[in-house]
Design a protein around this motif. Structure first.
Motif, PDB file in Angstrom:
ATOM      1  N   ALA A   1       0.906  -1.225   0.211  1.00 22.45           N
ATOM      2  CA  ALA A   1       0.024   0.239   0.064  1.00 22.45           C
ATOM      3  C   ALA A   1       0.242   1.253   0.034  1.00 22.45           C
ATOM      4  CB  ALA A   1      -1.137   0.239   1.237  1.00 22.45           C
ATOM      5  N   VAL A   2       1.998   0.950   0.189  1.00 22.77           N
ATOM      6  CA  VAL A   2       3.021   2.007   0.358  1.00 22.77           C
ATOM      7  C   VAL A   2       4.036   1.995  -0.502  1.00 22.77           C
ATOM      8  CG1 VAL A   2       2.455   3.234   2.821  1.00 22.77           C
ATOM      9  CG2 VAL A   2       4.287   0.944   2.493  1.00 22.77           C
TER      10      VAL A   2
ATOM     11  N   THR B   1      -7.063  -2.356   2.905  1.00 26.51           N
ATOM     12  CA  THR B   1      -5.746  -2.353   1.801  1.00 26.51           C
ATOM     13  C   THR B   1      -5.579  -3.013   0.792  1.00 26.51           C
ATOM     14  OG1 THR B   1      -4.925  -1.621   4.041  1.00 26.51           O
ATOM     15  CG2 THR B   1      -3.610  -2.152   1.924  1.00 26.51           C
ATOM     16  N   GLN B   2      -5.762  -4.506  -0.014  1.00 31.35           N
ATOM     17  CA  GLN B   2      -6.507  -4.779  -0.402  1.00 31.35           C
ATOM     18  C   GLN B   2      -7.130  -3.965  -1.320  1.00 31.35           C
ATOM     19  OE1 GLN B   2      -4.774  -8.939  -0.900  1.00 31.35           O
ATOM     20  NE2 GLN B   2      -2.726  -7.521  -0.423  1.00 31.35           N
ATOM     21  N   GLY B   3      -8.314  -3.542  -1.156  1.00 28.33           N
ATOM     22  CA  GLY B   3      -9.232  -3.196  -2.202  1.00 28.33           C
ATOM     23  C   GLY B   3     -10.344  -4.110  -2.453  1.00 28.33           C
TER      24      GLY B   3
ATOM     25  N   ASP C   1      -6.742  10.238   1.525  1.00 30.49           N
ATOM     26  CA  ASP C   1      -5.873  10.338   0.518  1.00 30.49           C
ATOM     27  C   ASP C   1      -5.086   9.636   0.266  1.00 30.49           C
ATOM     28  OD1 ASP C   1      -3.836  10.315  -1.865  1.00 30.49           O
ATOM     29  OD2 ASP C   1      -4.444  12.643  -1.427  1.00 30.49           O
ATOM     30  N   THR C   2      -5.286   7.610   0.193  1.00 28.21           N
ATOM     31  CA  THR C   2      -3.990   6.954   0.723  1.00 28.21           C
ATOM     32  C   THR C   2      -2.667   7.203  -0.189  1.00 28.21           C
ATOM     33  OG1 THR C   2      -5.153   5.213  -1.387  1.00 28.21           O
ATOM     34  CG2 THR C   2      -5.762   5.367   1.226  1.00 28.21           C
TER      35      THR C   2
ATOM     36  N   PRO D   1       1.915   0.648   7.245  1.00 28.52           N
ATOM     37  CA  PRO D   1       2.228   0.295   6.262  1.00 28.52           C
ATOM     38  C   PRO D   1       0.929   0.676   5.528  1.00 28.52           C
ATOM     39  CG  PRO D   1       3.042  -1.594   6.484  1.00 28.52           C
ATOM     40  CD  PRO D   1       3.145  -1.139   7.933  1.00 28.52           C
ATOM     41  N   SER D   2       0.121   0.856   5.585  1.00 24.09           N
ATOM     42  CA  SER D   2      -1.445   1.562   5.624  1.00 24.09           C
ATOM     43  C   SER D   2      -2.009   1.916   6.257  1.00 24.09           C
ATOM     44  CB  SER D   2      -1.881  -0.226   4.950  1.00 24.09           C
ATOM     45  OG  SER D   2      -3.851   0.415   6.046  1.00 24.09           O
ATOM     46  N   GLN D   3      -2.227   2.957   5.260  1.00 20.65           N
ATOM     47  CA  GLN D   3      -3.314   4.750   5.858  1.00 20.65           C
ATOM     48  C   GLN D   3      -4.208   3.691   7.073  1.00 20.65           C
ATOM     49  OE1 GLN D   3      -4.675   8.321   5.554  1.00 20.65           O
ATOM     50  NE2 GLN D   3      -5.271   7.215   7.541  1.00 20.65           N
ATOM     51  N   PHE D   4      -5.208   2.807   6.525  1.00 21.13           N
ATOM     52  CA  PHE D   4      -5.964   1.571   7.679  1.00 21.13           C
ATOM     53  C   PHE D   4      -5.663   1.581   9.243  1.00 21.13           C
ATOM     54  CE2 PHE D   4      -6.928   2.675   3.730  1.00 21.13           C
ATOM     55  CZ  PHE D   4      -7.872   3.810   4.051  1.00 21.13           C
TER      56      PHE D   4
END
Ligand SMILES: *Cc1c(COP(=O)(O)O)cnc(C)c1O
Length: 426
Positions: free
Chosen positions: A28-29, A159-161, A375-376, A395-398
């Motif tokens: 994700a980053v 994060t994986q959508g 805004d990721t 390593p993820s916004q969430f």
């Protein structure tokens, strides 16, 4: 190539995505995951000898920081006598007694090996005890990766959508109903539409797998009342909040009673442990007392119990750590807001107790839909700028930023300085 890069190159050949849990990959980053060699207090070191201030803390367990001497000693002392017996040990009794002493409204516990297993078992118990099939969960709340819970699950899946997973059958998912966090009406609608069918409402009392979303005033109490009205059980998934928000977890912090509580992360002190707990009447439905089957070869493993119990003992002996962690988290949150304002970056910072999360959005984040407005890409940039400056974030916004009692004033000062520079660089 750095050592981490070399290891990752080997890792992707033998481990899916190079990792044993998806959130550890830097997908994700961007960039290469750091392979960690050691941790001490609030700091970790990677294979290349780079030192970081750590705000992942193994995703929550390391509430006292890494390599706490009392916890390491408890493990050494226990392990020299053998690693596992598959027979009862005194440590399991001490652990259960400790939990009953610390956590409100629980009389009995069952130890398992992960948070996933704790939730899966608690849900089975709720179904067995009520004779009902359906469960209400909240969009963006994560309860581990058991089939029935992989519906609208946050963090890794988010994060994986793809909030849902392939391989989960319709049958396993159909009894999981989805409500909106902080929206009591959405719960009431589901309860009304499924009269007498909902075994339990399961909630993260603070949603910490879509960033950090605290409950609005009255939300948890409202769930309690709705559950009572409809004869459903209320399950608090305290895998993150347990022993973190307060010694007694969210029930103590918010003054709301749950029927079943699940634990993980902190309860193992860094070892793989989970637990579920409740009243005697409910817990005696579990085998060998009752008809709800649940078992585990390594459950209550003595070395794992030694680590977890030592951590809980330290938390009870030092209640001041809760105030300290909260003050540290507030300090970081305040500085993040200031830096964002100064540099004209749209940011919302949610913080409660030792948990916090900056979202790159103007929208106040009180539910999953609002969290998703972040805004990721900005988060990814921010993450990498922080990493360059020696601050290791999720390593993820969430995901939450986990503050421990080991974070020092110097750590905090270095963190907010790095954050201001990182925000300025956005
Ligand atoms: C981490 C987590 C789980 C799953 O625990 P594991 O030990 O990873 O299986 C369940 N619920 C919540 C709230 C969590 O944060």
């Amino acid at each position: 190539m750095t050592k981490s890069e070399q290891l990752f190159e080997r890792a992707v050949k033998v481990l899916p995505g190079g990792v044993n849990s998806p959130v550890r990959a830097f997908r994700a980053v961007g960039g290469n995951p750091r392979f960690v060699v050691k941790g001490k207090g609030s700091h970790i070191w990677d294979e290349d000898g780079v030192e970081y201030i750590d705000y992942v803390g193994s995703w929550g367990p390391m509430v006292l920081g890494h390599s706490h001497p009392d916890i390491l000693k408890a493990v050494y002392d226990r392990m020299v006598n053998g690693l596992s017996f598959g027979a009862p040990t005194a440590l399991e009794v001490k652990m259960a007694e400790k939990m009953v002493e610390m956590v409100p409204n629980i009389e009995m516990v069952r130890m398992v090996n992960s948070g996933t297993e704790a939730v899966m078992s608690a849900v089975r118990l709720a179904r067995g005890a009520t004779g009902r099939d359906k469960i209400i969960k909240f969009e963006g709340c994560y309860h581990g990766h058991s089939d029935a819970m992989l519906v609208g699950a946050g963090s890794g899946a988010l994060t994986q959508g793809e909030p849902d997973s392939k391989g989960v059958t319709k049958g396993a998912a159909q009894d999981t109903l989805m409500a909106q966090y902080n929206d009591l009406a959405s719960v009431e609608r589901l309860l009304d539409a499924n009269p007498g069918q909902v075994a339990a409402v399961i909630v993260e009392p603070v949603a910490a797998n879509m960033g950090v979303v605290p409950p609005k005033d009255g939300f948890l109490q409202g769930l309690r009342e709705l559950c009572d009205k409809h004869g459903s059980l209320l399950i608090f998934d305290e895998v993150i909040t347990g022993f973190r928000l307060a010694a007694g977890g969210a029930q103590e912090y918010f003054g709301v009673r749950a029927d079943l509580v699940t634990f993980g992360k902190i309860i193992g002190g860094g070892m793989p442990v989970g637990a579920y707990a409740g009243t005697r009447a409910l817990m005696e439905q579990v085998a060998p007392c009752g008809p709800v089957y649940q078992a585990g070869t390594l459950s209550g493993n003595p070395v794992a119990m030694a680590a977890g119990l030592a951590q809980l003992q330290i938390l009870t002996a030092h209640p001041e750590v809760y105030h300290k962690m909260e003050t540290s988290a507030q300090y970081i949150a305040d500085h993040l807001r200031e830096s964002a304002k100064k540099h004209g970056v749209k940011m919302q910072v949610n913080q409660i107790g030792s948990l916090l999360c900056p979202y790159f959005t103007e929208t106040p984040v009180d539910c999953f839909a609002a969290a998703k407005t972040s805004d990721t890409k900005k988060y990814a940039k921010y993450f990498n700028e922080m990493l360059l400056r020696g601050v290791y974030l999720a390593p993820s916004q969430f995901e939450a930023m986990f503050v421990s009692s080991a974070h020092t004033q110097d750590d905090l000062a270095a963190t907010v300085k790095a954050a201001e520079e990182s925000i300025a660089a956005l």
